[in-house]
Design an enzyme around this catalytic site. Structure first.
Site, PDB file in Angstrom:
ATOM      1  N   PHE B  10       0.854  -1.194   0.000  1.00 34.15           N
ATOM      2  CA  PHE B  10       0.000   0.000   0.000  1.00 34.15           C
ATOM      3  C   PHE B  10       0.888   1.241   0.000  1.00 34.15           C
ATOM      4  CE2 PHE B  10      -3.587   2.671   1.755  1.00 34.15           C
ATOM      5  CZ  PHE B  10      -4.485   2.381   0.731  1.00 34.15           C
ATOM      6  N   THR B  98       3.617  -4.772  -4.379  1.00 36.06           N
ATOM      7  CA  THR B  98       4.832  -4.663  -3.579  1.00 36.06           C
ATOM      8  C   THR B  98       5.986  -4.313  -4.510  1.00 36.06           C
ATOM      9  OG1 THR B  98       5.352  -7.027  -3.789  1.00 36.06           O
ATOM     10  CG2 THR B  98       3.924  -6.386  -1.950  1.00 36.06           C
ATOM     11  N   GLU B 151      -1.462  -4.892 -16.876  1.00 40.69           N
ATOM     12  CA  GLU B 151      -1.293  -3.729 -17.748  1.00 40.69           C
ATOM     13  C   GLU B 151      -0.233  -2.769 -17.201  1.00 40.69           C
ATOM     14  OE1 GLU B 151      -3.322  -2.883 -20.855  1.00 40.69           O
ATOM     15  OE2 GLU B 151      -1.347  -1.983 -20.803  1.00 40.69           O
ATOM     16  N   VAL B 154       3.997  -2.535 -17.924  1.00 40.04           N
ATOM     17  CA  VAL B 154       4.672  -1.837 -19.027  1.00 40.04           C
ATOM     18  C   VAL B 154       3.893  -0.580 -19.380  1.00 40.04           C
ATOM     19  CG1 VAL B 154       5.832  -3.797 -20.124  1.00 40.04           C
ATOM     20  CG2 VAL B 154       3.486  -3.291 -20.717  1.00 40.04           C
ATOM     21  N   GLY B 208      12.942  13.163  -9.622  1.00 43.26           N
ATOM     22  CA  GLY B 208      12.204  11.966  -9.202  1.00 43.26           C
ATOM     23  C   GLY B 208      12.062  10.927 -10.303  1.00 43.26           C
ATOM     24  N   GLU B 211      16.041   6.595  -9.589  1.00 38.71           N
ATOM     25  CA  GLU B 211      16.177   6.223  -8.186  1.00 38.71           C
ATOM     26  C   GLU B 211      17.602   6.459  -7.722  1.00 38.71           C
ATOM     27  OE1 GLU B 211      14.189   2.480  -7.228  1.00 38.71           O
ATOM     28  OE2 GLU B 211      13.178   2.669  -9.151  1.00 38.71           O
ATOM     29  N   ASP B 222      15.279  -2.699 -16.554  1.00 36.09           N
ATOM     30  CA  ASP B 222      13.841  -2.400 -16.528  1.00 36.09           C
ATOM     31  C   ASP B 222      13.202  -2.525 -17.920  1.00 36.09           C
ATOM     32  OD1 ASP B 222      11.378  -0.844 -15.241  1.00 36.09           O
ATOM     33  OD2 ASP B 222      11.967   0.254 -17.045  1.00 36.09           O
ATOM     34  N   LYS B 226      10.518  -5.355 -19.509  1.00 38.29           N
ATOM     35  CA  LYS B 226       9.265  -4.957 -20.168  1.00 38.29           C
ATOM     36  C   LYS B 226       9.126  -5.559 -21.569  1.00 38.29           C
ATOM     37  CE  LYS B 226       8.796  -0.631 -17.581  1.00 38.29           C
ATOM     38  NZ  LYS B 226       9.246   0.780 -17.556  1.00 38.29           N
ATOM     39  N   GLY B 323       4.568   7.642 -13.343  1.00 43.35           N
ATOM     40  CA  GLY B 323       3.768   8.640 -12.652  1.00 43.35           C
ATOM     41  C   GLY B 323       2.771   7.939 -11.753  1.00 43.35           C
TER      42      GLY B 323
END
Lengths: 344, 344
Positions: B10, B98, B151, B154, B208, B211, B222, B226, B323
């Site tokens: 969460f 998570t 969904e 990616v 932002g 990381e 990453d 994908k 985002g």
């Protein structure tokens, strides 16, 4: 699952779908459990054949392409009008692919009304009936428990409507902007390269992008109809073609376009629908847009549509807006979507 | 229709979805006849609450955001582990959000396995389990008569998977190419403007986009994950991350990028999957592409994916790839799609 189809119109677009149905027969059965059978074809030029047991698709295509006529095909019923074909066929789904007419949408409108009232699903790439009467036709479909597919009326096989309806689930579409006409975008792209409007139009005709009478494209009637369809389908409104602020490209000179480039801008025929406090406002006219914008980087006959929603930044879809295979493919996607839902 | 949900995780993404569920409560009921209730939340930092009668969504959000803890919320069961929350909750659907881990995909993989085996639908934006184990998990979902939505793994809320699966019906996807990582695309876009890699990376961190440890992005892990997800989901293959020819952007200098521009080319980190005779071949590496190509005109953190099919020219989808609102929205689209199918 058996799935009976009738073609109303069997020109370039209808034949394109028929070719795909033939080529993808195994795939349709394996992936979607769909076994389409053509039980009727009616075309004002080629003639009309009907057989509840199913017509031979390769033969239909062969006669249409080689002989320009279906008269050599033997079938239990022949020579029926398009309306009688709809009324008397055993089709589950009618494929309406006659010519487009933005004045009164006929004869397509009567075809679609008749099919829906009879309880047939309809798929169409015919802009006229959808641009003029979507609300009525959708109501008829809902009332008769059938579906109306019209993916091919905008961006051809590039699935703009399905993206808005099925992929952007739960998002509210607040704006749609796009380059919805490949012919004018080709002409404008050429004019930027120091080609006159007249020369660019001639070249567009030579390449098969523009019709002999290019009015529907260059006066922006075609993209105006398309923004009406997109807005009405995806923004829950009921726009008419006359509600759209419309301006064609015939008043533009190559100097206008080249001057814009020097200022890092491009002229594009932009169709736009925006939700305002008073409803949805739409326009379709030449706009000078910054070179850095997405639409300024759409060249030639490519189409693009950009959706603004309440949930995230804009999402753009770019692809071919025409082409015989693409038009047939749009109809195929609707047909599969309807076939899948029938099994549920 | 009532629809019981459990959040596993969460954090930012989960809270984003919770915010959308709260804000769109009326719309979900009216448009989709869905009335979601949250019956459990388990987060390793915030704590864990469970109530079969439903938890108060605004209160959950308030406690998570303001107090950084759910411990102040009263509920029949508290302090359960994530796995026990899945096992003991009455949820119809588990939201697995998570952290992502491309080495062994844990703990997300165990969460998803447990939920599917129990007969819960799952929606997730967690790349690890989907990149590593899609085939197994899809099999588990099918075997248990439930659905797995991913969904958000990616292009975030830009619906690439749903475009390929639900919109390009009946088309065979033969190639996928894309800019699937916003961080590296931002860095490359900056470097073209005479900014060094180090400066661009620092700016990306400040904004932002990157990381503190940027390895997953700049070494292309990453976007590699994908392209594996897209290929496996849409091209009927079973690629592993190790099958992808992978190269990051750390070896590039701003001189490389500026030199390319002078030759009307741009360097982009392009992920690619292509059907060949021997199966699907994939790569994710910096490529010099012509300025006129669509991917060369994708700047900053925007993502893009281009599908090549057997039925028409390429179709491209462009939109935000990250985002917090976008990530929550991706989960919402999966949730609505599953909710709609449950009613059928």
């Amino acid at each position: 699952m058996s799935f009976k189809l009738a073609f109303i119109g069997f020109g370039r677009v209808g034949q394109s779908l028929a070719g795909l149905l033939n080529r993808k027969r195994n795939e349709l059965k394996e992936r979607y459990d769909l076994e389409p059978t053509v039980v009727g074809v009616s075309d004002i030029q080629l003639g009309s054949v009907m057989d509840p047991e199913g017509l031979d698709l390769p033969r239909l295509l062969q006669h249409a392409r080689r002989e320009g006529s279906l008269r050599g095909i033997s079938a239990p019923e022949k020579g029926l009008s398009s309306l009688d074909t709809i009324r008397r066929s055993s089709a589950d789904l009618v494929i309406e692919v006659t010519w487009s007419n933005l004045a009164d949408a006929e004869p397509g409108l009567s075809h679609i009304r008749t099919a829906l009232k009879k309880g047939c699903h309809v798929v169409t790439s015919n802009k006229g009936p959808i641009a003029l009467k979507l609300r009525e036709l959708q109501g008829l479909a809902d009332g008769n428990g059938v579906q109306l597919g019209f993916e091919g009326t905008v961006l051809s096989g590039t699935p703009a409507i399905r993206l808005g309806r099925e992929a952007l689930l739960g998002g509210e579409i607040l704006s749609i902007e796009g380059i919805l006409n490949g012919t004018t975008n080709y002409i404008l792209s050429e004019m930027e390269r120091d080609v006159s409007y007249e020369e660019a139009l001639e070249e567009a005709k030579r390449l098969g992008y523009a019709e002999a009478d290019p009015t529907a494209d260059v006066e922006a009637w075609d993209p105006t109809a398309k923004i009406v369809i997109l807005a009405n389908a995806l923004m829950d409104c009921d726009l008419r073609i006359g509600d759209v602020e419309r301006e064609g490209i015939t008043g533009l000179s190559k100097d206008d376009l080249m001057k814009a480039i020097k200022q890092d801008r491009r002229v594009r025929l932009v169709a736009r629908a925006v939700r305002t406090r008073d409803g949805v406002r739409a326009s379709c006219k030449p706009e000078e847009i910054p070179l850095t914008s997405l639409l300024a980087n759409i060249h030639g006959v490519t189409n693009a549509v950009v959706f603004g929603t309440d949930v995230q930044d804009e999402v753009a879809l770019i692809g071919p807006g025409a082409g015989p295979q693409s038009a047939g493919y749009a109809l195929l996607t609707d047909l599969i979507a309807i076939g899948r839902s029938m099994k549920r």
